[in-house]
Every structure is written in structure tokens, then in C-alpha cells.
Write a protein that holds these residues in place. Structure first.
Motif, PDB file in Angstrom:
ATOM      1  N   VAL A 197       0.846  -1.187   0.000  1.00  0.00           N
ATOM      2  CA  VAL A 197       0.000   0.000   0.000  1.00  0.00           C
ATOM      3  C   VAL A 197       0.883   1.240   0.000  1.00  0.00           C
ATOM      4  O   VAL A 197       1.771   1.388   0.846  1.00  0.00           O
ATOM      5  CB  VAL A 197      -0.930   0.015   1.230  1.00  0.00           C
ATOM      6  CG1 VAL A 197      -1.807   1.261   1.214  1.00  0.00           C
ATOM      7  CG2 VAL A 197      -1.782  -1.251   1.273  1.00  0.00           C
ATOM      8  N   ARG A 198       0.623   2.115  -0.967  1.00  0.00           N
ATOM      9  CA  ARG A 198       1.296   3.415  -1.025  1.00  0.00           C
ATOM     10  C   ARG A 198       0.251   4.508  -0.817  1.00  0.00           C
ATOM     11  O   ARG A 198      -0.822   4.460  -1.401  1.00  0.00           O
ATOM     12  CB  ARG A 198       2.001   3.612  -2.371  1.00  0.00           C
ATOM     13  CG  ARG A 198       3.138   2.637  -2.619  1.00  0.00           C
ATOM     14  CD  ARG A 198       3.733   2.792  -4.008  1.00  0.00           C
ATOM     15  NE  ARG A 198       4.922   1.970  -4.186  1.00  0.00           N
ATOM     16  CZ  ARG A 198       4.897   0.671  -4.498  1.00  0.00           C
ATOM     17  NH1 ARG A 198       3.736   0.068  -4.701  1.00  0.00           N
ATOM     18  NH2 ARG A 198       6.020  -0.009  -4.609  1.00  0.00           N
ATOM     19  N   ALA A 199       0.586   5.482   0.024  1.00  0.00           N
ATOM     20  CA  ALA A 199      -0.337   6.578   0.291  1.00  0.00           C
ATOM     21  C   ALA A 199       0.473   7.851   0.528  1.00  0.00           C
ATOM     22  O   ALA A 199       1.598   7.789   1.029  1.00  0.00           O
ATOM     23  CB  ALA A 199      -1.208   6.284   1.502  1.00  0.00           C
ATOM     24  N   ARG A 200      -0.110   8.986   0.156  1.00  0.00           N
ATOM     25  CA  ARG A 200       0.568  10.257   0.362  1.00  0.00           C
ATOM     26  C   ARG A 200       0.741  10.504   1.867  1.00  0.00           C
ATOM     27  O   ARG A 200      -0.202  10.407   2.631  1.00  0.00           O
ATOM     28  CB  ARG A 200      -0.224  11.399  -0.270  1.00  0.00           C
ATOM     29  CG  ARG A 200       0.445  12.763  -0.113  1.00  0.00           C
ATOM     30  CD  ARG A 200      -0.314  13.848  -0.850  1.00  0.00           C
ATOM     31  NE  ARG A 200      -0.201  13.693  -2.299  1.00  0.00           N
ATOM     32  CZ  ARG A 200      -0.757  14.535  -3.185  1.00  0.00           C
ATOM     33  NH1 ARG A 200      -1.485  15.564  -2.738  1.00  0.00           N
ATOM     34  NH2 ARG A 200      -0.618  14.344  -4.484  1.00  0.00           N
ATOM     35  N   GLY A 216      -5.483  -8.358   3.683  1.00  0.00           N
ATOM     36  CA  GLY A 216      -6.794  -8.401   3.071  1.00  0.00           C
ATOM     37  C   GLY A 216      -7.823  -8.990   4.032  1.00  0.00           C
ATOM     38  O   GLY A 216      -7.597 -10.039   4.638  1.00  0.00           O
ATOM     39  N   VAL A 217      -8.948  -8.289   4.181  1.00  0.00           N
ATOM     40  CA  VAL A 217     -10.048  -8.772   5.020  1.00  0.00           C
ATOM     41  C   VAL A 217     -11.345  -8.581   4.247  1.00  0.00           C
ATOM     42  O   VAL A 217     -11.647  -7.475   3.794  1.00  0.00           O
ATOM     43  CB  VAL A 217     -10.123  -8.009   6.366  1.00  0.00           C
ATOM     44  CG1 VAL A 217     -11.241  -8.597   7.233  1.00  0.00           C
ATOM     45  CG2 VAL A 217      -8.794  -8.061   7.106  1.00  0.00           C
ATOM     46  N   ASP A 218     -12.109  -9.663   4.100  1.00  0.00           N
ATOM     47  CA  ASP A 218     -13.396  -9.590   3.412  1.00  0.00           C
ATOM     48  C   ASP A 218     -14.507  -9.782   4.425  1.00  0.00           C
ATOM     49  O   ASP A 218     -14.581 -10.817   5.091  1.00  0.00           O
ATOM     50  CB  ASP A 218     -13.476 -10.672   2.329  1.00  0.00           C
ATOM     51  CG  ASP A 218     -14.650 -10.463   1.383  1.00  0.00           C
ATOM     52  OD1 ASP A 218     -15.794 -10.386   1.875  1.00  0.00           O
ATOM     53  OD2 ASP A 218     -14.433 -10.371   0.171  1.00  0.00           O
ATOM     54  N   VAL A 219     -15.370  -8.766   4.568  1.00  0.00           N
ATOM     55  CA  VAL A 219     -16.525  -8.859   5.472  1.00  0.00           C
ATOM     56  C   VAL A 219     -17.812  -8.663   4.666  1.00  0.00           C
ATOM     57  O   VAL A 219     -18.764  -8.046   5.124  1.00  0.00           O
ATOM     58  CB  VAL A 219     -16.425  -7.839   6.627  1.00  0.00           C
ATOM     59  CG1 VAL A 219     -15.338  -8.214   7.599  1.00  0.00           C
ATOM     60  CG2 VAL A 219     -16.205  -6.424   6.100  1.00  0.00           C
ATOM     61  N   GLY A 220     -17.810  -9.215   3.470  1.00  0.00           N
ATOM     62  CA  GLY A 220     -18.913  -9.000   2.544  1.00  0.00           C
ATOM     63  C   GLY A 220     -18.564  -7.980   1.493  1.00  0.00           C
ATOM     64  O   GLY A 220     -19.182  -7.916   0.427  1.00  0.00           O
ATOM     65  N   ASN A 221     -17.581  -7.154   1.776  1.00  0.00           N
ATOM     66  CA  ASN A 221     -16.944  -6.282   0.793  1.00  0.00           C
ATOM     67  C   ASN A 221     -15.447  -6.256   1.100  1.00  0.00           C
ATOM     68  O   ASN A 221     -15.024  -6.613   2.201  1.00  0.00           O
ATOM     69  CB  ASN A 221     -17.573  -4.879   0.770  1.00  0.00           C
ATOM     70  CG  ASN A 221     -17.511  -4.176   2.114  1.00  0.00           C
ATOM     71  OD1 ASN A 221     -17.043  -4.725   3.109  1.00  0.00           O
ATOM     72  ND2 ASN A 221     -17.986  -2.954   2.166  1.00  0.00           N
ATOM     73  N   PRO A 222     -14.605  -5.874   0.139  1.00  0.00           N
ATOM     74  CA  PRO A 222     -13.159  -6.062   0.295  1.00  0.00           C
ATOM     75  C   PRO A 222     -12.462  -4.898   1.003  1.00  0.00           C
ATOM     76  O   PRO A 222     -12.777  -3.723   0.770  1.00  0.00           O
ATOM     77  CB  PRO A 222     -12.679  -6.170  -1.160  1.00  0.00           C
ATOM     78  CG  PRO A 222     -13.655  -5.332  -1.938  1.00  0.00           C
ATOM     79  CD  PRO A 222     -14.981  -5.473  -1.239  1.00  0.00           C
ATOM     80  N   HIS A 223     -11.491  -5.240   1.860  1.00  0.00           N
ATOM     81  CA  HIS A 223     -10.709  -4.253   2.599  1.00  0.00           C
ATOM     82  C   HIS A 223      -9.247  -4.664   2.606  1.00  0.00           C
ATOM     83  O   HIS A 223      -8.924  -5.852   2.551  1.00  0.00           O
ATOM     84  CB  HIS A 223     -11.196  -4.140   4.047  1.00  0.00           C
ATOM     85  CG  HIS A 223     -12.616  -3.696   4.162  1.00  0.00           C
ATOM     86  ND1 HIS A 223     -12.976  -2.387   4.411  1.00  0.00           N
ATOM     87  CD2 HIS A 223     -13.775  -4.381   4.056  1.00  0.00           C
ATOM     88  CE1 HIS A 223     -14.293  -2.296   4.456  1.00  0.00           C
ATOM     89  NE2 HIS A 223     -14.804  -3.490   4.234  1.00  0.00           N
ATOM     90  N   VAL A 224      -8.374  -3.657   2.702  1.00  0.00           N
ATOM     91  CA  VAL A 224      -6.955  -3.885   2.944  1.00  0.00           C
ATOM     92  C   VAL A 224      -6.578  -3.024   4.149  1.00  0.00           C
ATOM     93  O   VAL A 224      -6.812  -1.804   4.147  1.00  0.00           O
ATOM     94  CB  VAL A 224      -6.093  -3.525   1.720  1.00  0.00           C
ATOM     95  CG1 VAL A 224      -4.614  -3.640   2.062  1.00  0.00           C
ATOM     96  CG2 VAL A 224      -6.434  -4.433   0.541  1.00  0.00           C
ATOM     97  N   VAL A 225      -6.010  -3.651   5.181  1.00  0.00           N
ATOM     98  CA  VAL A 225      -5.730  -2.971   6.449  1.00  0.00           C
ATOM     99  C   VAL A 225      -4.222  -2.849   6.630  1.00  0.00           C
ATOM    100  O   VAL A 225      -3.478  -3.823   6.497  1.00  0.00           O
ATOM    101  CB  VAL A 225      -6.352  -3.727   7.634  1.00  0.00           C
ATOM    102  CG1 VAL A 225      -6.126  -2.956   8.931  1.00  0.00           C
ATOM    103  CG2 VAL A 225      -7.847  -3.956   7.398  1.00  0.00           C
ATOM    104  N   VAL A 226      -3.777  -1.626   6.973  1.00  0.00           N
ATOM    105  CA  VAL A 226      -2.360  -1.326   7.165  1.00  0.00           C
ATOM    106  C   VAL A 226      -2.143  -0.870   8.606  1.00  0.00           C
ATOM    107  O   VAL A 226      -2.859   0.011   9.102  1.00  0.00           O
ATOM    108  CB  VAL A 226      -1.892  -0.219   6.200  1.00  0.00           C
ATOM    109  CG1 VAL A 226      -0.421   0.101   6.413  1.00  0.00           C
ATOM    110  CG2 VAL A 226      -2.157  -0.627   4.750  1.00  0.00           C
ATOM    111  N   ALA A 227      -1.177  -1.466   9.286  1.00  0.00           N
ATOM    112  CA  ALA A 227      -0.849  -1.078  10.661  1.00  0.00           C
ATOM    113  C   ALA A 227       0.198   0.034  10.666  1.00  0.00           C
ATOM    114  O   ALA A 227       1.185  -0.040   9.923  1.00  0.00           O
ATOM    115  CB  ALA A 227      -0.344  -2.279  11.443  1.00  0.00           C
ATOM    116  N   ALA A 247     -14.976  -3.008  11.231  1.00  0.00           N
ATOM    117  CA  ALA A 247     -14.951  -4.444  11.499  1.00  0.00           C
ATOM    118  C   ALA A 247     -13.680  -5.079  10.933  1.00  0.00           C
ATOM    119  O   ALA A 247     -13.012  -5.886  11.599  1.00  0.00           O
ATOM    120  CB  ALA A 247     -16.191  -5.114  10.919  1.00  0.00           C
ATOM    121  N   ALA A 248     -13.321  -4.717   9.696  1.00  0.00           N
ATOM    122  CA  ALA A 248     -12.130  -5.278   9.057  1.00  0.00           C
ATOM    123  C   ALA A 248     -10.871  -4.907   9.824  1.00  0.00           C
ATOM    124  O   ALA A 248      -9.966  -5.735  10.005  1.00  0.00           O
ATOM    125  CB  ALA A 248     -12.046  -4.798   7.613  1.00  0.00           C
ATOM    126  N   ALA A 249     -10.789  -3.656  10.279  1.00  0.00           N
ATOM    127  CA  ALA A 249      -9.609  -3.202  11.012  1.00  0.00           C
ATOM    128  C   ALA A 249      -9.452  -3.961  12.326  1.00  0.00           C
ATOM    129  O   ALA A 249      -8.345  -4.398  12.695  1.00  0.00           O
ATOM    130  CB  ALA A 249      -9.708  -1.702  11.266  1.00  0.00           C
TER     131      ALA A 249
END
Length: 289
Positions: free
Chosen positions: A143-146, A156-167, A232-234
Motif C-alpha cells: 500500500v502506497r499513500a501520500r 486483506g479482510v473480506d466482510v462482505g466487501n473487500p478491505h486492505v488494512v495497514v498497521a 470491522a475489518a480493522a
């Protein structure tokens, strides 16, 4: 003459929605019309649209026969999404206040979504939705972010829709992010994903409840004050990283407030539940472009 559309504005911890009643399924909003309604300068303003429609009015394959009401959720750009954790609580609050449904203490109200039928109950935080089973994908996504500095791995976490969680290691790193620019995922999921950045509390667990702080970039919307499924994903991601001793109850602080997450056993495997407030702000009519 443009069509006049009744609406109600609502939010769950600042994640706000334009609620449009359409019990008989007569409306067919275009992406441009949804975007115009959600525009914060030229429209009503919102992170998405909740169309309130009876399941029986929907075509076969979309309808959910085990739920009278279907939440047709659209992102602010008009795109369709599988689910919205804050949105479904606001949707139920609207049904109750409009006299379209009732929900006594201990009862479950089924709501149809593109991710199937989900049950909503009352809770100490307001309303709680059972998001069902979840899936952890340990395939590494960079994951790249400004403001992030360097690319970091996401879970990757799927709870019915897709998520990507970064610590992230600190509140300062979280606050430094510029989420006016969409994070870049590598590899990029075909359908996109919501991206959550989380900081664990210190200590992580207090009185048996885990704690984290989160910011989120929602696909089709941008940064929002809250994202229910993202919360929820986080929590699920941090619980996964913490290992077998991790608690099953979490509180998650977002810019718009605090939400609760529980992981509970069920006959088909563990389910994740999301709880929090749902508020209706005002109602009116708008000319539909």
C-alpha cells in the motif's frame, strides 16, 4: 418538470447518507443522479445513497425473500457496493422511525443487501448488525499513500466487501496521511478495495476489550469520517496479528466517533458484529436532475 424526490438525511458516526424511500421499486437512479444528490456543494451531500425498497419489488436474483426490506446502497459516485455497516444501521433507524418496521429488545430485523440477508438487533451502543462470516487473506498487498513515506504491507479482510488494512506505529503517522489522494494497492484488486490505516491502543487490551484508532479511504467515495465494514475489518486484522490470546471484543475510534466490534461463534463459523449509533438529521424534497 423535474421529478420531486422525498429524502431523509442520516448518519452513523459521521458516515452520512441520503435516504430515498422507494417501496415499490419505481426509481431507477443513474450514476450521475446519485452523484448529484451526494454532491456536498450542489446537492444534499452524503457518502452514499440508501434506497429503501421492498424486496418483493426487485427482480429475481436480487430480491431477498427472507427480508421484507432491501437496502440498495450506492457509493457517492453512483457505483454499487455489496454492503455498508454504518448504512444498514441508519437504514433500520429510518424504517423504525417511519413506521415501516419495528424492532423490540431481543428481536432480530432481517435486511436484504447485495451480500445477502443480514440481521440487525438493538445494543447498548444503538444498533448492532451481524455482518456474518469473514475471511482473512494473507496474500501480501503493498500500500502506497501520500504521507506514508514508504510502501507498507496490508492485510486483506473480506466482510462482505473487500478491505486492505495497514498497521501504523503511532498516532502521528496516522495523522500525517493525506487521504485526499486515493492510496495505491499493488497488486490492485479487480473490484478495488477500501483501505484502512490503524494504530493499536497502548495497552492494546483493557479489561478484556481491545482498542484501535482508524482512518479509512472508501472506494467510490474518498476519506470518510467512519466506515462500518472498515471498522470491522480493522478490528479483525489487529485481532489476527495479535494471535490466539487476542480478545473478541473491540472498540474502534474513528474521526466521527466510536464503534464496537464483536466476534462470536455461530453454526457456520465465527461471525463479526458491528454496533454503534444511527441518527436521522432532517427530511425534505429535492428536484431530481
Amino acid at each position: 418538470m423535474p421529478q420531486t424526490l422525498p429524502f431523509t438525511k442520516g448518519h452513523g458516526t459521521g458516515n452520512d447518507f441520503v435516504i430515498v424511500p422507494d417501496p415499490d421499486g419505481a426509481l431507477d437512479l443513474t450514476n450521475d443522479q446519485v452523484a448529484a444528490l451526494c454532491d456536498r456543494r450542489f446537492g444534499i451531500g452524503g457518502d452514499g445513497i440508501l434506497r429503501v425498497v421492498r424486496s418483493a419489488a426487485l427482480p429475481e436474483g436480487v430480491a431477498t425473500p427472507d427480508a421484507e426490506w432491501f437496502m440498495d446502497y450506492r457509493n457517492a459516485d453512483g457505483s454499487k457496493a455489496e454492503m455498508c455497516g454504518n448504512g444498514i444501521r441508519v437504514f433500520v433507524r429510518y424504517l423504525i422511525d417511519a413506521g415501516l418496521a419495528s424492532l423490540a429488545e431481543g428481536e432480530r430485523l432481517p435486511i436484504g443487501t447485495r451480500n445477502g440477508t443480514l440481521a440487525v438487533t438493538r445494543s447498548e451502543l444503538g444498533l448492532e448488525v451481524d455482518l456474518g462470516r469473514f475471511r482473512i487473506d494473507e496474500t501480501e498487498t503493498l500500500v502506497r499513500a501520500r504521507g506514508l513515506g514508504v510502501a507498507l504491507p496490508g492485510l486483506g479482510v473480506d466482510v462482505g466487501n473487500p478491505h486492505v488494512v495497514v498497521a501504523l506505529p503511532s498516532d502521528e503517522r496516522l495523522d500525517a496521511l493525506d487521504l485526499t489522494v486515493q492510496p495505491v494497492l499493488d497488486p490492485a484488486p479487480a473490484a478495488g478495495a477500501n483501505v484502512e490505516f490503524v494504530v493499536p491502543a497502548d495497552p492494546l487490551v483493557t479489561a478484556g476489550v481491545g482498542g484501535i484508532r482508524m482512518r479509512v479511504f472508501e472506494r467510490g467515495v474518498g476519506e470518510t469520517l467512519s466506515c462500518g465494514t472498515g471498522v470491522a475489518a480493522a478490528a479483525l486484522a489487529v485481532r489476527h496479528w495479535a494471535g490466539r490470546a487476542a480478545p473478541d471484543r473491540w472498540t474502534v475510534d474513528v474521526p466521527g466517533g466510536t464503534l464496537g466490534v464483536r466476534v462470536v461463534p455461530d453454526v457456520d463459523g465465527p461471525h463479526v458484529l458491528l454496533s454503534g449509533p444511527a441518527t436521522l438529521v432532517f427530511s425534505g424534497e429535492v428536484a431530481l436532475a
